[in-house]
Design an enzyme around this catalytic site. Sequence first.
Site, mmCIF file in Angstrom:
data_model
loop_
_atom_site.group_PDB
_atom_site.id
_atom_site.type_symbol
_atom_site.label_atom_id
_atom_site.label_comp_id
_atom_site.label_asym_id
_atom_site.label_seq_id
_atom_site.Cartn_x
_atom_site.Cartn_y
_atom_site.Cartn_z
ATOM 1 N N GLU A 105 2.867 -24.117 11.055
ATOM 2 C CA GLU A 105 4.360 -23.812 10.500
ATOM 3 C C GLU A 105 5.253 -23.687 11.753
ATOM 4 O OE1 GLU A 105 4.423 -20.537 7.956
ATOM 5 O OE2 GLU A 105 3.262 -21.566 6.383
ATOM 6 N N HIS B 123 7.601 -21.317 3.125
ATOM 7 C CA HIS B 123 7.070 -20.018 3.104
ATOM 8 C C HIS B 123 8.027 -19.026 2.542
ATOM 9 C CE1 HIS B 123 3.742 -17.811 5.759
ATOM 10 N NE2 HIS B 123 3.980 -17.168 4.528
#
Length: 331
Positions: A270, A289
Site C-alpha cells: 500500500e 483502505h
Amino acid sequence: MPIITLLESIHPAGVAALSEACELRQLTGPDDPGLAAALADSDAIIVRSTQIGAAILDHGPGLRVIGRHGAGTDNIDRQLAEARGIRIVNTPRSNTESVGEYTIAAIMQLFKRFAEVERALRGGSFTAAGGSLPGQVDRLGLIGRELAGAHLGLVGAGAIGQSVARRALALGMRVSAVDPWADPEALRSLGITPVADLETLLPTVDALSLHVPGDPERGPLIGEREFALLRPDAVLVNAARGGLVDEAALASALTEGRLAGAAVDVFSPEPPDPEAPLFSAPNLMLTPHMAAMTAEALERMAVDVARFTLEALSAGPAAGPAAAGAAAAGS
C-alpha cells in the site's frame, strides 16, 4: 505524569483524553525532525499505520507501551517489542460496525451490479429505440441478484465477522464461517453455521468475505487453488489485509470469468500500483483502505487508544507476550 508521544494525528476527542492525563507530545509522522527528542524520555508512543521497528524504538529507551490506533498490529515488530518488555495495545472493536457496514454494502453493490449498470447508462447503451428500460437491462445481461437466500461465507468470525453476519442474516442470507478459534456452539447460537475448512466452504458460497489478520510467512490465503474452488457466479470481499489475497490470481479469475466480482479495500503493498493487473480487471470495486474510515469509528479509535494506552502504563511492566487485545485484531 507519564509522557506520551503521538506520532500521527488522531481525532480531537482522543487528544483531549490524553492531554488531561499525561504530557502529550504531538508529531507529524515518522519523518518529524523532533522524533528522537520526543521519544528520548517518553513512556509510550501512539501510532496509526507507521511501521514500528528498531528504527523508531531505538529512540525511546524508556518506552513501556505502544498504542495502535486500529485493529491490527501487523505494522509493529511485536517480537522486538516483547523482547524489550513493551506492551502493545490496540483498538480491535472500535471499527467493528464500520467494517461490517462496508462489507454488506460491497456485497450489495456487487450483487446489484450498480457500477456496471451506471457505466452502461452513462455510456449510452440504453437507447430510445431499444424498448423499455427493464427489457434493455435484460438484453444487455445486466440483471442483478437478491441477497435474500444467498449463502455468505466468512473466513474469520470474530467481532467484525459477527457484525457482518448480523446484517447478512437480517437481509435473509444464510451465513457460514471457517474459524478454528471460534466456539461452534456459540456461532450456531448467532445463526452462523461453522464449517471445518475452506475446501468445504468455498464451493458452496455466493459471497466470500475475509475477516482475519494477515500472515506474511503463510502467504495468501486465497490464491489460484481457492479461486478454482469458488463458483464462477460468486463474489469476494476483502476489507481485512492485502496479503490475504493473491492479487494476480484475483485479476486472472475476474478477467477469465471464473469469478463474478470482487471488492478490494486493502492491498499489498500500500498504496497499490495503479499499473498493476488488478486495476484493469473487470467487475472489481476498489477502495483505498477506507472500510474503517467513518467519523464515528475514528472518534472511537482515538478515545479507545488513549484509554488503553493510559491503562497499560498504569498496569506496570509487561509480563509475557507483549500484546493486549491483539488476539482480536483484524477479526
